[in-house]
Design a protein around this motif. Sequence first.
Motif, PDB file in Angstrom:
ATOM      1  N   ASP A  23       0.848  -1.189   0.000  1.00  0.00           N
ATOM      2  CA  ASP A  23       0.000   0.000   0.000  1.00  0.00           C
ATOM      3  C   ASP A  23       0.885   1.242   0.000  1.00  0.00           C
ATOM      4  O   ASP A  23       2.111   1.143  -0.065  1.00  0.00           O
ATOM      5  N   ARG A  24       0.244   2.397   0.092  1.00  0.00           N
ATOM      6  CA  ARG A  24       0.958   3.673   0.206  1.00  0.00           C
ATOM      7  C   ARG A  24       0.487   4.383   1.471  1.00  0.00           C
ATOM      8  O   ARG A  24      -0.688   4.334   1.827  1.00  0.00           O
ATOM      9  N   ASP A  25       1.436   5.052   2.134  1.00  0.00           N
ATOM     10  CA  ASP A  25       1.032   5.823   3.306  1.00  0.00           C
ATOM     11  C   ASP A  25       0.508   7.190   2.871  1.00  0.00           C
ATOM     12  O   ASP A  25       0.376   7.466   1.670  1.00  0.00           O
ATOM     13  N   GLU A  26       0.205   8.038   3.820  1.00  0.00           N
ATOM     14  CA  GLU A  26      -0.403   9.331   3.496  1.00  0.00           C
ATOM     15  C   GLU A  26       0.508  10.238   2.689  1.00  0.00           C
ATOM     16  O   GLU A  26       0.050  11.205   2.069  1.00  0.00           O
TER      17      GLU A  26
ATOM     18  N   MET B 271       4.257   0.958   1.629  1.00  0.00           N
ATOM     19  CA  MET B 271       4.188   0.140   2.845  1.00  0.00           C
ATOM     20  C   MET B 271       4.070  -1.312   2.379  1.00  0.00           C
ATOM     21  O   MET B 271       3.103  -1.667   1.700  1.00  0.00           O
TER      22      MET B 271
ATOM     23  N   ARG C 151       6.977   2.133   7.992  1.00  0.00           N
ATOM     24  CA  ARG C 151       6.190   3.369   8.101  1.00  0.00           C
ATOM     25  C   ARG C 151       5.428   3.419   9.426  1.00  0.00           C
ATOM     26  O   ARG C 151       5.176   2.397  10.062  1.00  0.00           O
ATOM     27  N   LYS C 152       5.030   4.601   9.798  1.00  0.00           N
ATOM     28  CA  LYS C 152       4.284   4.804  11.038  1.00  0.00           C
ATOM     29  C   LYS C 152       2.973   4.014  11.006  1.00  0.00           C
ATOM     30  O   LYS C 152       2.200   4.114  10.055  1.00  0.00           O
ATOM     31  N   HIS C 153       2.736   3.206  12.041  1.00  0.00           N
ATOM     32  CA  HIS C 153       1.511   2.415  12.201  1.00  0.00           C
ATOM     33  C   HIS C 153       1.303   1.449  11.033  1.00  0.00           C
ATOM     34  O   HIS C 153       0.167   1.064  10.737  1.00  0.00           O
ATOM     35  N   GLN C 154       2.363   1.019  10.377  1.00  0.00           N
ATOM     36  CA  GLN C 154       2.234   0.254   9.134  1.00  0.00           C
ATOM     37  C   GLN C 154       1.373  -0.999   9.293  1.00  0.00           C
ATOM     38  O   GLN C 154       0.416  -1.205   8.541  1.00  0.00           O
TER      39      GLN C 154
ATOM     40  N   ILE D 123      -2.324  -0.139  10.117  1.00  0.00           N
ATOM     41  CA  ILE D 123      -3.066   0.425   8.986  1.00  0.00           C
ATOM     42  C   ILE D 123      -3.374  -0.646   7.956  1.00  0.00           C
ATOM     43  O   ILE D 123      -4.518  -0.782   7.490  1.00  0.00           O
ATOM     44  N   GLN D 124      -2.366  -1.424   7.574  1.00  0.00           N
ATOM     45  CA  GLN D 124      -2.571  -2.412   6.517  1.00  0.00           C
ATOM     46  C   GLN D 124      -3.525  -3.518   6.950  1.00  0.00           C
ATOM     47  O   GLN D 124      -4.314  -4.018   6.141  1.00  0.00           O
TER      48      GLN D 124
ATOM     49  N   TYR E 178      -8.147   1.818  14.622  1.00  0.00           N
ATOM     50  CA  TYR E 178      -8.142   1.293  13.260  1.00  0.00           C
ATOM     51  C   TYR E 178      -9.198   0.206  13.061  1.00  0.00           C
ATOM     52  O   TYR E 178      -8.986  -0.754  12.335  1.00  0.00           O
TER      53      TYR E 178
END
Length: 320
Positions: free
Chosen positions: A196-199, A204, A232-235, A238-239, A253
């Motif tokens: 994925d991509r972070d903000e 990620m 990444r932060k919270h990777q 988030i994923q 989340y």
Amino acid sequence: MEFQHFTTTSDDEGRRLDRVIKRMLPSSSLSALYRLIRKGLIRVDAARCNPDTVVHVGNDITIAVIDETLSDLRRTASDFQDPTMPQTGDDRSPCPFPVLFENSDLLFINKPSGVPVHGDGGLDRLIGQAESASRSLSFRSGPLHRLDKETSGVIAFSRSLHGAQWFSEGMQTHAFNKLYLGIVEGRLEEPERWEDRDEYGRPMITRILPISDGSGSLRNISLILYRIETGRKHQIRIQSSLRGYPLLGDARYGSKKGGPYYLHAGCLKFPEDRLEGLPPEITAPLPERFISLLRKDFPENVLALVQSKAVYCSENEELQ
């Protein structure tokens, strides 16, 4: 004019003069430091120098005692120990948390859930400086990476400049395998690679391997082994949430259950060309609340699998 003298140590070796001086005179701006160097009020081995002059072990750095340096020099002089004086102890600072491994270069602890890495009550303030750092003009030991406040497990601290540089380079080049155990809502059946991509648009990438489904009162849960390829932060949080498998207890989340979530940095694996004395991997025992849930809501063999460390073995090719 009076000058204060300081001697560089191995943990200052190879650093630029301006970076060393900035540590010693934190109240001064870089432009002010450059001015002092240009005027000859900061010297190396009694010679005029430049901001990019590289310092070496045993250099004599002299700084003029004037109004703009006085307060910082008093602090530095009180902190600095003469490296030629006899040393006592084994160069290890007391640690209030379980130590997984420690040598003169690196310290690894088992971080509890609920303790931040930085800030008030953080590990950077609770774990003391290495003795060698107190003798250095520019090096300060501290955490080398981050874990979220509620994430438990392996975290590394520097004990020398050499250790800090080696570990930081390994993190940047993704030379280490970082394995996490998490308990999520829902059931996963097959290994997957999540991308994925972070903000900020940065990738990620995480590989996941389902270990076991729940079998107790919380049947719709899974124990997952994660390997993160990026950091990444919270990777992981988030994923996991993006795919409909939020960490159990991670209300931020999407978890339906409140309370601290279940995520543990269980194992950090190193390449063959690792630092001398460093083992191939560092593993961290699970916290008691994690153990309790595995014992209560998963098949009997799952906890034994984790506690034997077999869950992290290289035979799990899906994560390699």
